[in-house]
Design a protein around this motif. Sequence first.
Motif, mmCIF file in Angstrom:
data_model
loop_
_atom_site.group_PDB
_atom_site.id
_atom_site.type_symbol
_atom_site.label_atom_id
_atom_site.label_comp_id
_atom_site.label_asym_id
_atom_site.label_seq_id
_atom_site.Cartn_x
_atom_site.Cartn_y
_atom_site.Cartn_z
ATOM 1 N N VAL A 79 0.798 -1.227 0.000
ATOM 2 C CA VAL A 79 0.000 0.000 0.000
ATOM 3 C C VAL A 79 0.830 1.277 0.000
ATOM 4 N N GLU A 80 2.076 1.228 0.438
ATOM 5 C CA GLU A 80 2.885 2.447 0.457
ATOM 6 C C GLU A 80 2.975 3.048 -0.934
ATOM 7 N N ALA A 81 3.316 2.226 -1.935
ATOM 8 C CA ALA A 81 3.452 2.723 -3.302
ATOM 9 C C ALA A 81 2.106 3.121 -3.883
ATOM 10 N N VAL A 82 1.054 2.348 -3.581
ATOM 11 C CA VAL A 82 -0.272 2.615 -4.142
ATOM 12 C C VAL A 82 -0.819 3.941 -3.627
ATOM 13 N N GLY A 83 -0.641 4.204 -2.352
ATOM 14 C CA GLY A 83 -1.236 5.390 -1.757
ATOM 15 C C GLY A 83 -0.410 6.654 -1.880
ATOM 16 N N ALA A 84 0.781 6.556 -2.474
ATOM 17 C CA ALA A 84 1.695 7.700 -2.486
ATOM 18 C C ALA A 84 1.119 8.918 -3.201
ATOM 19 N N GLY A 85 0.434 8.706 -4.333
ATOM 20 C CA GLY A 85 -0.098 9.835 -5.090
ATOM 21 C C GLY A 85 -1.598 9.959 -5.001
ATOM 22 N N ALA A 86 -2.177 9.485 -3.914
ATOM 23 C CA ALA A 86 -3.634 9.425 -3.802
ATOM 24 C C ALA A 86 -4.258 10.806 -3.666
ATOM 25 N N ARG A 87 -5.517 10.908 -4.121
ATOM 26 C CA ARG A 87 -6.303 12.112 -3.876
ATOM 27 C C ARG A 87 -6.670 12.187 -2.391
ATOM 28 N N THR A 88 -7.110 13.363 -1.993
ATOM 29 C CA THR A 88 -7.602 13.565 -0.628
ATOM 30 C C THR A 88 -9.020 14.108 -0.690
ATOM 31 N N SER A 89 -9.891 13.562 0.138
ATOM 32 C CA SER A 89 -11.264 14.059 0.223
ATOM 33 C C SER A 89 -11.842 13.669 1.575
ATOM 34 N N ILE A 90 -13.049 14.143 1.846
ATOM 35 C CA ILE A 90 -13.814 13.594 2.957
ATOM 36 C C ILE A 90 -14.187 12.165 2.584
ATOM 37 N N VAL A 91 -13.946 11.241 3.482
ATOM 38 C CA VAL A 91 -14.228 9.821 3.269
ATOM 39 C C VAL A 91 -15.303 9.396 4.253
ATOM 40 N N HIS A 92 -16.324 8.713 3.768
ATOM 41 C CA HIS A 92 -17.394 8.240 4.649
ATOM 42 C C HIS A 92 -16.922 7.082 5.516
ATOM 43 N N GLY A 93 -16.273 6.106 4.915
ATOM 44 C CA GLY A 93 -15.725 4.976 5.653
ATOM 45 C C GLY A 93 -16.594 3.738 5.675
ATOM 46 N N ASP A 94 -17.887 3.862 5.338
ATOM 47 C CA ASP A 94 -18.777 2.692 5.324
ATOM 48 C C ASP A 94 -19.963 2.970 4.401
ATOM 49 N N PHE A 95 -19.678 3.478 3.211
ATOM 50 C CA PHE A 95 -20.734 3.912 2.297
ATOM 51 C C PHE A 95 -21.336 2.703 1.593
ATOM 52 N N ARG A 96 -22.656 2.537 1.760
ATOM 53 C CA ARG A 96 -23.356 1.373 1.213
ATOM 54 C C ARG A 96 -24.839 1.711 1.069
ATOM 55 N N LEU A 97 -25.552 0.878 0.329
ATOM 56 C CA LEU A 97 -26.965 1.139 0.066
ATOM 57 C C LEU A 97 -27.765 1.266 1.350
ATOM 58 N N ASP A 98 -27.570 0.368 2.298
ATOM 59 C CA ASP A 98 -28.390 0.408 3.502
ATOM 60 C C ASP A 98 -27.873 1.387 4.548
ATOM 61 N N ASN A 99 -26.868 2.181 4.225
ATOM 62 C CA ASN A 99 -26.506 3.334 5.038
ATOM 63 C C ASN A 99 -27.007 4.625 4.405
ATOM 64 N N CYS A 100 -27.892 4.484 3.416
ATOM 65 C CA CYS A 100 -28.534 5.633 2.791
ATOM 66 C C CYS A 100 -30.051 5.456 2.873
ATOM 67 N N LEU A 101 -30.756 6.558 2.918
ATOM 68 C CA LEU A 101 -32.208 6.536 2.844
ATOM 69 C C LEU A 101 -32.606 6.954 1.440
ATOM 70 N N MET A 102 -33.289 6.055 0.727
ATOM 71 C CA MET A 102 -33.702 6.348 -0.642
ATOM 72 C C MET A 102 -35.081 6.990 -0.643
ATOM 73 N N ASP A 103 -35.308 7.882 -1.587
ATOM 74 C CA ASP A 103 -36.597 8.555 -1.692
ATOM 75 C C ASP A 103 -37.690 7.544 -2.027
ATOM 76 N N PRO A 104 -38.784 7.494 -1.244
ATOM 77 C CA PRO A 104 -39.834 6.494 -1.502
ATOM 78 C C PRO A 104 -40.502 6.639 -2.864
ATOM 79 N N GLY A 105 -40.495 7.835 -3.421
ATOM 80 C CA GLY A 105 -41.163 8.037 -4.700
ATOM 81 C C GLY A 105 -40.246 8.098 -5.885
ATOM 82 N N ASP A 106 -38.923 8.032 -5.638
ATOM 83 C CA ASP A 106 -37.972 8.206 -6.735
ATOM 84 C C ASP A 106 -36.683 7.442 -6.441
ATOM 85 N N PRO A 107 -36.481 6.265 -7.039
ATOM 86 C CA PRO A 107 -35.266 5.491 -6.790
ATOM 87 C C PRO A 107 -33.987 6.203 -7.228
ATOM 88 N N ALA A 108 -34.122 7.272 -7.988
ATOM 89 C CA ALA A 108 -32.948 8.007 -8.458
ATOM 90 C C ALA A 108 -32.514 9.097 -7.480
#
Length: 350
Positions: free
Chosen positions: A199-228
Amino acid sequence: MSPDGRDTTALAALDLVGPALAAAVGDDRWRAPSASLIAGGKSNLTFVLSSPAGEVILRRPPSGDLLPSAHDMGREVRVQRALADTAVPVPRILLTDDGTLTGTPFYVMERVRGLTIRDELPAGYASTPAAKTELADALVDTLADLHAVDAATVGLGDFGRPTGFLARQVRRWTGQWERSRTRDVPEVRRLAGLLAERVEAVGAGARTSIVHGDFRLDNCLMDPGDPATVNAVLDWEMATLGDPMTDIALLLLYWREPGDDVLPMVPALTRDPGFPSRAHLARRYAERAGVPLHDLAVYEAFAYFKFAVIVQGILARTAAGSMAGQQFEEAGAGVAGLAREGLARLGEQE
């Protein structure tokens, strides 16, 4: 009552939280709320508080001994407040306490109406392949939008240490493994060692951002009338500043395809016909974020390692009776399987 028969009122400290919430929102109808534990929570405990004024959500850590840096209520509160005026949908924070009031840190946020989608879709919801693709694209676009937020502009410039993030994450989760493991699992040990080498070589030129850490479908609330449409992103306890590739890799782990094994505590809904592939999600993310997905296989291997450690931590807390009576013992056999999948991403076979 909680699933193990304990008093939910005591777990949520309603005699103290109710008056504090009433004062915070200026509504005395919150002075004596009732509480119910939301089933399915595998980390922080989540309660619905109800009163004549409506419903809100209370989050607090599990009871018992906690791993260092886990279940940080202040972290969740800070990032949700920071994102309130961005393109990332988050619930509004109503009340927060560092443990002074009840002895346990907690916060209360508005209850956003939406669908938590786990094992099945509601009848008639996203019922066509096109609608399922819209749902997937909304999820990916929300993640890319999070990664596009300027952390310094929203007051999160000091929210983490992005330099050396990936290597530090491997060390952190290796340490979590050592603290929570109840037996030796050679596959986990081998995967940790290989990741430490790569990972040292892989992460050397990585971007930086806010990271959620556990982003998944069931950690989101989807709109009942619009799946988009994603109405809210939840569960920010592992958020930080870091490498956004870790988020997309973990989302791909959670996005199971036809023929994939069912992972412990991961809904297998996306294995059903009509859902797009992981490759589609990866392409969509690359297009939305405007970046190539270099070294994705290494990030995916890390995702499997991290999730194996998370599963082991949940098993350890369950055995200690710290999960409000929820039971996850069936996940024990999945830890080695997760590590094997991670090894496969690195081209390694047991």
